[in-house]
Design a protein around this motif. Structure first.
Motif, mmCIF file in Angstrom:
data_model
loop_
_atom_site.group_PDB
_atom_site.id
_atom_site.type_symbol
_atom_site.label_atom_id
_atom_site.label_comp_id
_atom_site.label_asym_id
_atom_site.label_seq_id
_atom_site.Cartn_x
_atom_site.Cartn_y
_atom_site.Cartn_z
ATOM 1 N N GLY A 138 6.370 0.409 0.467
ATOM 2 C CA GLY A 138 6.028 1.237 1.605
ATOM 3 C C GLY A 138 6.868 0.888 2.815
ATOM 4 O O GLY A 138 7.742 0.032 2.771
ATOM 5 N N CYS A 139 6.595 1.578 3.891
ATOM 6 C CA CYS A 139 7.370 1.376 5.117
ATOM 7 C C CYS A 139 6.507 1.814 6.302
ATOM 8 O O CYS A 139 5.767 2.799 6.209
ATOM 9 N N ALA A 140 6.637 1.099 7.384
ATOM 10 C CA ALA A 140 5.846 1.414 8.578
ATOM 11 C C ALA A 140 6.417 2.568 9.390
ATOM 12 O O ALA A 140 5.731 3.136 10.231
ATOM 13 N N TYR A 141 7.685 2.941 9.139
ATOM 14 C CA TYR A 141 8.317 3.984 9.947
ATOM 15 C C TYR A 141 7.850 5.387 9.597
ATOM 16 O O TYR A 141 7.728 6.240 10.458
ATOM 17 N N GLY A 142 7.639 5.682 8.342
ATOM 18 C CA GLY A 142 7.127 6.983 7.929
ATOM 19 C C GLY A 142 8.092 8.131 8.100
ATOM 20 O O GLY A 142 7.680 9.245 8.448
#
Length: 179
Positions: free
Chosen positions: A123-127
């Motif tokens: 996953g990634c926090a930036y989206g």
């Protein structure tokens, strides 16, 4: 808390760590070089393929270590020059690895520059809307073995397409980008 796999992967070990582990189990240190040759030059998919190792050592390796910490679920060729691999970790989390081919005139797509985009997290926090990795948000960092496995999944896939690739003598990408 960091993710802990049920069984460590050989891909997460440094050469000296593998040699020490083999020695502690009663095997000679030089066997580490043979194991690493099978992993990174010959890019085998199972311990059984490591035919110059004693059967007892292959059995011990299989009982002690996972070979790949992730499995290849899907390979998707995009309409453009990208190819996406979807990998599933032991914990069921999905990771995306992308191979981008940069067409160069006169050499053809298969021999053009290739960039490998390797994930370092689930996953990634930036989206970002264009990237599947960020759709569910950040979950965890990948282990070293999970990162190395992405390189080997791509290498094994590319060698399957080109049986004359020569194993570890040919690197199936020119550039690496960490996502």
């Amino acid at each position: 808390m960091a993710f802990q796999p049920s069984m460590p992967s050989l891909l997460g070990l440094l050469p000296d760590e593998l040699a020490a582990s083999l020695e502690a189990a009663g095997y000679r240190r030089f066997r580490a070089g043979q194991v690493l040759e099978w992993l990174y030059r010959k890019r085998v998919g199972s311990f059984a393929e490591m035919t110059n190792l004693p059967k007892s050592l292959r059995a011990w390796l299989e009982k002690t270590y996972a070979l790949f910490p992730s499995s290849l679920l899907l390979v998707k060729q995009a309409g453009d020059i990208t190819e996406k691999l979807l990998l599933k970790g032991e914990d069921g989390r999905l990771v995306e690895t992308v191979l981008i081919r940069y067409p160069q005139s006169g050499v053809g797509l298969d021999t053009s520059r290739r960039t490998l985009c390797v994930s370092s997290q689930v996953g990634c926090a930036y989206g970002c809307r264009f990237c599947a990795s960020g759709l569910a948000g950040f979950k965890r960092d990948l282990t070293a073995a999970e990162i190395v496995a992405q390189f080997l999944h791509i290498a094994r896939l590319e060698e399957g397409r080109d049986p004359d690739a020569g194993g570890g003598d040919r690197v199936p990408f020119d550039n690496i980008v960490f996502m």
